[in-house]
Motif scaffolding. Sequence first.
Motif, PDB file in Angstrom:
ATOM      1  N   ASP A 121       0.839  -1.189   0.000  1.00 34.24           N
ATOM      2  CA  ASP A 121       0.000   0.000   0.000  1.00 34.24           C
ATOM      3  C   ASP A 121       0.875   1.241   0.000  1.00 34.24           C
ATOM      4  O   ASP A 121       1.983   1.241   0.538  1.00 34.24           O
ATOM      5  N   LEU A 240      -7.929 -13.755   4.277  1.00 27.07           N
ATOM      6  CA  LEU A 240      -6.765 -13.821   3.394  1.00 27.07           C
ATOM      7  C   LEU A 240      -7.234 -13.771   1.949  1.00 27.07           C
ATOM      8  O   LEU A 240      -8.326 -14.237   1.624  1.00 27.07           O
ATOM      9  N   THR A 264      -3.294  -9.139   3.406  1.00 19.54           N
ATOM     10  CA  THR A 264      -3.462  -7.869   2.688  1.00 19.54           C
ATOM     11  C   THR A 264      -3.699  -6.692   3.630  1.00 19.54           C
ATOM     12  O   THR A 264      -4.342  -5.712   3.264  1.00 19.54           O
ATOM     13  N   GLU A 265      -3.150  -6.772   4.828  1.00 21.45           N
ATOM     14  CA  GLU A 265      -3.292  -5.614   5.727  1.00 21.45           C
ATOM     15  C   GLU A 265      -2.509  -4.419   5.192  1.00 21.45           C
ATOM     16  O   GLU A 265      -2.945  -3.272   5.318  1.00 21.45           O
ATOM     17  N   THR A 266      -1.339  -4.685   4.623  1.00 17.35           N
ATOM     18  CA  THR A 266      -0.502  -3.573   4.156  1.00 17.35           C
ATOM     19  C   THR A 266      -0.100  -3.768   2.694  1.00 17.35           C
ATOM     20  O   THR A 266       0.881  -3.199   2.227  1.00 17.35           O
ATOM     21  N   ARG A 267      -0.894  -4.567   2.000  1.00 18.82           N
ATOM     22  CA  ARG A 267      -0.592  -4.900   0.622  1.00 18.82           C
ATOM     23  C   ARG A 267      -1.900  -5.022  -0.132  1.00 18.82           C
ATOM     24  O   ARG A 267      -2.949  -5.225   0.470  1.00 18.82           O
ATOM     25  N   HIS A 268      -1.855  -4.922  -1.428  1.00 17.55           N
ATOM     26  CA  HIS A 268      -3.057  -5.150  -2.217  1.00 17.55           C
ATOM     27  C   HIS A 268      -2.685  -5.762  -3.549  1.00 17.55           C
ATOM     28  O   HIS A 268      -1.545  -5.671  -4.002  1.00 17.55           O
ATOM     29  N   TYR A 269      -3.675  -6.358  -4.144  1.00 19.99           N
ATOM     30  CA  TYR A 269      -3.547  -6.898  -5.498  1.00 19.99           C
ATOM     31  C   TYR A 269      -3.949  -5.780  -6.441  1.00 19.99           C
ATOM     32  O   TYR A 269      -5.027  -5.208  -6.319  1.00 19.99           O
TER      33      TYR A 269
END
Lengths: 274, 274
Positions: A121, A240, A264-269
């Motif tokens: 993110d 998840l 995906t707390e600090t990430r995204h697709y």
Amino acid sequence: MASAHPSQPDLSPEDPRAPADAAGTESAALLQPTPAFSPLYQQIKSLILRSLQAGEWKPGDMIPSEFDLAARFRVSQGTVRKAIDELATDNLLVRRQGKGTFVATHAEQHIQYRFLRVLPDASAPEAQGPAERRIIECRRLRGPAEVARQLDLKGGDSLVQVRRVLSFSGTPAILEDIWLPGTPFKGLSLETLSSDKGPMYALFETQFGVRMVRATEKIKAVAADADAAALLGVEVGHPLLSVERLAYTYNDVPMELRRGLYRTETRHYHNELN
Amino acid sequence: MASAHPSQPDLSPEDPRAPADAAGTESAALLQPTPAFSPLYQQIKSLILRSLQAGEWKPGDMIPSEFDLAARFRVSQGTVRKAIDELATDNLLVRRQGKGTFVATHAEQHIQYRFLRVLPDASAPEAQGPAERRIIECRRLRGPAEVARQLDLKGGDSLVQVRRVLSFSGTPAILEDIWLPGTPFKGLSLETLSSDKGPMYALFETQFGVRMVRATEKIKAVAADADAAALLGVEVGHPLLSVERLAYTYNDVPMELRRGLYRTETRHYHNELN
DNA sequence: CAGTGGTCTAGACCACACT
DNA sequence: GTGTGGTCTAGACCACTGC
């Protein structure tokens, strides 16, 4: 000039080798029974593809110039150009002005990890650098029916299964299960994988001659089971991102089934829609 | 023929209107200070794009033939063709052999719902048919700072917010929150939305002249909060797919922020990687 | 039939990279 | 300079659509 015409009718029985122009030509003017019309540049595209599959030019290699190919296939340079254009937009070839046209590779493909769509993110630029990779296991087995089906294998065929965890700055973020057909990947072992740096798909190219060309993904939100929870350091039930990927080589042959679970707390697709 | 040459140098001060060929031409041969080289077909592409933005041709309209455009821009048909080719692969135009080239539209775009990537699982062909749509609210407000930022608006600017639930066979599956800039979407109301069938983006085109051209999405797995849980009929904490979309009109102007929460027990987000 | 996009060719010249 | 891809042109003919 009596041949090399736009349409299909007039060329085929005669002139498999023209009077002028010595050996080494391949006569692209193909034979279609009747209504199977396909433009010349499509036929050229197929011929180039065939050479790629056959390994005539390996990933990273430069292929012959447009003029050379035009001579070889006995068409004009513009026709070859259009064929190459399409192969380039399919990411099978890469054009480099002034240098030549090259077979695409996962190894030094400018933007590496072409199939990895997970980004940190903007608010959390931590976890940027390269992931730390830990292979949990790598074993051979007679695969589950569902996996075999998706890989176009028979129920009893041998498979390789790999499980690994990717971490960023020490915190586990991705759990992946990978299934590969046993035959093409004979010799794949935990050691091979562990000692390797760089994209796994690059290793597949150099070690096994398998180039992944495209993939489809099915994405869901799931709850972490006990297994995943332990490996990713979350509680059971934690949401998840499940990404199920089927990756294909040339000719739409499926060669890898991969199931990733992402925190995906600090990430995204990331995806782009056109 | 003294002009219309491959490179930038020689054309520009003279010949803004050639001796022959009467009115109606537009002199595409543009002026770049010095090192700002851009191929002719790119300039043509920009000119066509400008006409699209200006509304000279509306979604669904047929644009002039390649020859007409070539005459208008004083370039060859092949150059126009290449420009149109790119606009077509960007999904801004649609070519139809024998008929003409048309401005793309979300209304009857062959495959409708171009941006909807959620599909029913193969194993669960239920929930196929069109979704039932229920608008929960539609109100105007001074938007939250984060939303305003992403839409390139100032903090105090007016926004429209829409919240709706989509259900399949009676079971709620998707909760969407949509934010739109207030000015272009003046007059959008709950009634407008409720009475409409068909893609929302088609309505945006016909009612507000806003055509969505591309979008980016950020996807995460999240736990349902009380609100979402109630509306989607799941327990709090249930994993949901969060899809945050920023949609753009021509010229990369953001015009919609949309946050969807998807139940993915019998559905998945589908993606193709090339 | 005329009009449109689609394919193919041939040749010219430009931009870029290497040597 | 030489060789490669990149752009542009001009003209021919094919394939599809609809009058």
